[in-house]
Design a protein around this motif. Sequence first.
Motif, PDB file in Angstrom:
ATOM      1  N   ALA A 166       0.853  -1.187   0.000  1.00  0.00           N
ATOM      2  CA  ALA A 166       0.000   0.000   0.000  1.00  0.00           C
ATOM      3  C   ALA A 166       0.892   1.241   0.000  1.00  0.00           C
ATOM      4  N   ARG A 167       0.305   2.373  -0.394  1.00  0.00           N
ATOM      5  CA  ARG A 167       1.045   3.621  -0.409  1.00  0.00           C
ATOM      6  C   ARG A 167       0.124   4.781  -0.048  1.00  0.00           C
ATOM      7  N   ARG A 168       0.762   5.902   0.327  1.00  0.00           N
ATOM      8  CA  ARG A 168       0.045   7.144   0.640  1.00  0.00           C
ATOM      9  C   ARG A 168       0.432   8.184  -0.409  1.00  0.00           C
ATOM     10  N   THR A 169      -0.539   8.799  -1.050  1.00  0.00           N
ATOM     11  CA  THR A 169      -0.267   9.787  -2.092  1.00  0.00           C
ATOM     12  C   THR A 169      -0.040  11.168  -1.473  1.00  0.00           C
ATOM     13  N   LEU A 170       0.346  12.119  -2.322  1.00  0.00           N
ATOM     14  CA  LEU A 170       0.548  13.487  -1.850  1.00  0.00           C
ATOM     15  C   LEU A 170      -0.747  14.119  -1.348  1.00  0.00           C
ATOM     16  N   GLN A 171      -1.870  13.618  -1.844  1.00  0.00           N
ATOM     17  CA  GLN A 171      -3.179  14.101  -1.393  1.00  0.00           C
ATOM     18  C   GLN A 171      -3.668  13.351  -0.157  1.00  0.00           C
ATOM     19  N   ASP A 172      -2.785  12.523   0.425  1.00  0.00           N
ATOM     20  CA  ASP A 172      -3.074  11.734   1.628  1.00  0.00           C
ATOM     21  C   ASP A 172      -4.136  10.661   1.370  1.00  0.00           C
ATOM     22  N   ASP A 173      -4.222  10.208   0.128  1.00  0.00           N
ATOM     23  CA  ASP A 173      -5.104   9.088  -0.194  1.00  0.00           C
ATOM     24  C   ASP A 173      -4.330   7.772  -0.045  1.00  0.00           C
ATOM     25  N   LEU A 174      -5.008   6.736   0.438  1.00  0.00           N
ATOM     26  CA  LEU A 174      -4.385   5.424   0.607  1.00  0.00           C
ATOM     27  C   LEU A 174      -4.760   4.536  -0.577  1.00  0.00           C
ATOM     28  N   GLN A 175      -3.752   3.909  -1.164  1.00  0.00           N
ATOM     29  CA  GLN A 175      -3.970   3.074  -2.334  1.00  0.00           C
ATOM     30  C   GLN A 175      -3.329   1.691  -2.133  1.00  0.00           C
ATOM     31  N   ILE A 176      -3.946   0.696  -2.810  1.00  0.00           N
ATOM     32  CA  ILE A 176      -3.415  -0.675  -2.818  1.00  0.00           C
ATOM     33  C   ILE A 176      -2.480  -0.841  -4.019  1.00  0.00           C
ATOM     34  N   ILE A 177      -1.336  -1.510  -3.790  1.00  0.00           N
ATOM     35  CA  ILE A 177      -0.377  -1.788  -4.863  1.00  0.00           C
ATOM     36  C   ILE A 177      -0.376  -3.300  -5.119  1.00  0.00           C
ATOM     37  N   LYS A 178      -0.520  -3.663  -6.391  1.00  0.00           N
ATOM     38  CA  LYS A 178      -0.539  -5.086  -6.753  1.00  0.00           C
ATOM     39  C   LYS A 178       0.162  -5.274  -8.093  1.00  0.00           C
ATOM     40  N   ARG A 179       1.152  -6.215  -8.111  1.00  0.00           N
ATOM     41  CA  ARG A 179       1.837  -6.529  -9.356  1.00  0.00           C
ATOM     42  C   ARG A 179       1.482  -7.940  -9.795  1.00  0.00           C
ATOM     43  N   ASP A 180       1.207  -8.074 -11.081  1.00  0.00           N
ATOM     44  CA  ASP A 180       0.929  -9.387 -11.661  1.00  0.00           C
ATOM     45  C   ASP A 180       2.241  -9.932 -12.232  1.00  0.00           C
ATOM     46  N   PRO A 181       2.822 -10.998 -11.633  1.00  0.00           N
ATOM     47  CA  PRO A 181       4.114 -11.515 -12.125  1.00  0.00           C
ATOM     48  C   PRO A 181       4.033 -12.068 -13.543  1.00  0.00           C
ATOM     49  N   ARG A 182       2.858 -12.372 -14.029  1.00  0.00           N
ATOM     50  CA  ARG A 182       2.725 -12.914 -15.380  1.00  0.00           C
ATOM     51  C   ARG A 182       2.836 -11.833 -16.441  1.00  0.00           C
ATOM     52  N   THR A 183       2.363 -10.631 -16.127  1.00  0.00           N
ATOM     53  CA  THR A 183       2.375  -9.541 -17.107  1.00  0.00           C
ATOM     54  C   THR A 183       3.376  -8.438 -16.769  1.00  0.00           C
ATOM     55  N   SER A 184       3.966  -8.472 -15.564  1.00  0.00           N
ATOM     56  CA  SER A 184       4.921  -7.434 -15.104  1.00  0.00           C
ATOM     57  C   SER A 184       4.288  -6.052 -15.080  1.00  0.00           C
ATOM     58  N   ILE A 185       2.996  -6.021 -14.812  1.00  0.00           N
ATOM     59  CA  ILE A 185       2.278  -4.750 -14.729  1.00  0.00           C
ATOM     60  C   ILE A 185       1.985  -4.454 -13.260  1.00  0.00           C
ATOM     61  N   ASN A 186       2.389  -3.274 -12.844  1.00  0.00           N
ATOM     62  CA  ASN A 186       2.117  -2.837 -11.473  1.00  0.00           C
ATOM     63  C   ASN A 186       0.857  -1.981 -11.485  1.00  0.00           C
ATOM     64  N   GLN A 187      -0.098  -2.340 -10.622  1.00  0.00           N
ATOM     65  CA  GLN A 187      -1.394  -1.656 -10.608  1.00  0.00           C
ATOM     66  C   GLN A 187      -1.605  -0.958  -9.255  1.00  0.00           C
ATOM     67  N   TYR A 188      -2.246   0.219  -9.344  1.00  0.00           N
ATOM     68  CA  TYR A 188      -2.538   1.007  -8.146  1.00  0.00           C
ATOM     69  C   TYR A 188      -4.051   1.217  -8.087  1.00  0.00           C
ATOM     70  N   PHE A 189      -4.647   0.847  -6.948  1.00  0.00           N
ATOM     71  CA  PHE A 189      -6.103   0.915  -6.786  1.00  0.00           C
ATOM     72  C   PHE A 189      -6.438   1.890  -5.653  1.00  0.00           C
ATOM     73  N   SER A 190      -7.432   2.715  -5.867  1.00  0.00           N
ATOM     74  CA  SER A 190      -7.973   3.527  -4.776  1.00  0.00           C
ATOM     75  C   SER A 190      -8.758   2.616  -3.832  1.00  0.00           C
ATOM     76  N   THR A 191      -8.975   3.073  -2.612  1.00  0.00           N
ATOM     77  CA  THR A 191      -9.621   2.236  -1.593  1.00  0.00           C
ATOM     78  C   THR A 191     -10.732   2.998  -0.897  1.00  0.00           C
ATOM     79  N   ASN A 192     -11.589   2.227  -0.236  1.00  0.00           N
ATOM     80  CA  ASN A 192     -12.655   2.833   0.557  1.00  0.00           C
ATOM     81  C   ASN A 192     -12.211   2.917   2.019  1.00  0.00           C
ATOM     82  N   ALA A 193     -13.142   3.206   2.919  1.00  0.00           N
ATOM     83  CA  ALA A 193     -12.815   3.410   4.329  1.00  0.00           C
ATOM     84  C   ALA A 193     -12.375   2.139   5.021  1.00  0.00           C
ATOM     85  N   THR A 194     -12.652   0.981   4.468  1.00  0.00           N
ATOM     86  CA  THR A 194     -12.275  -0.290   5.095  1.00  0.00           C
ATOM     87  C   THR A 194     -11.062  -0.934   4.432  1.00  0.00           C
ATOM     88  N   GLY A 195     -10.485  -0.283   3.419  1.00  0.00           N
ATOM     89  CA  GLY A 195      -9.293  -0.813   2.781  1.00  0.00           C
ATOM     90  C   GLY A 195      -9.557  -1.706   1.591  1.00  0.00           C
TER      91      GLY A 195
END
Length: 213
Positions: A166-195
Amino acid sequence: MAFSPIPCRDRDDYAAQVDAVEGRRGSLEKRICRDELFMVPGMNADPQKNLRKLPLRTIFICSTLLQVVTAVGLAGYFSYRNGQQAVNEVATQLRDEVTARVKERLLNYVETPHLINRLNANEIELNDLDRQDPKHTEKYFWQQIRTFPIITYNFFGSANGDYVGARRTLQDDLQIIKRDPRTSINQYFSTNATGDRTQLVQVVKNFDPRQRP
C-alpha cells in the motif's frame, strides 16, 4: 600694616629696596582684591562656617533629592539586569524545548520504518500474514499505512516477482499496490474506508521489484 627699617648702603640701594617692598605690597593688595571679587556675598572662606549658614530647608531638599536620585538609579539598574536575565532564561528554555521537539520528531521519523519492518518480519515468521490470500495481505499493509502517518510506502516482494502493498499519495489518499508476475504490470487501486479496492487509478508496465537497487 607695619614695616621694619630697611638697611641700605647708599641712596640707590635704598631706592631699590623701597621699590621691592612696594612691589610685594602691590601684589598682596591685588590678591586681596581678587579674593574679594570671587567671594560669594555672605559666605565665609571657611566651608564649615558656610555650611552652618545654609538654611535647614535647603539642606533637607538636597539630601532628599540625593536619596531619590540614588534610589531611582539603583532601581533602574537592577530592573535592567533582572530583565536581561529573564530574557536569557526564556531564550534558553525556548531553545531547549525546540531542540527536544526536533530530536523527538527525528527519532520518530528514523525509528518508525525499522519498527514496521520488524512487525512485518514477525508476521511472516509467525505465519500470521497469509500471502496466499491477496485480499488479506493488501488490507494488512493498508492498515499499517493508515496507522503510521509518516510512512508513504509499505509492501512485500518475493523472489518470484510477487509485489503487494500500500502507499500514501501526496493528497493523503491510501492506495493498494498489486503486481501481476505474469504480465509485469504494477497496478494502483484507490480504496474505501475499510481498505477494499474501488477502482484502478494507475498502471506501470515492465515493473520488476527484483531489479530495484
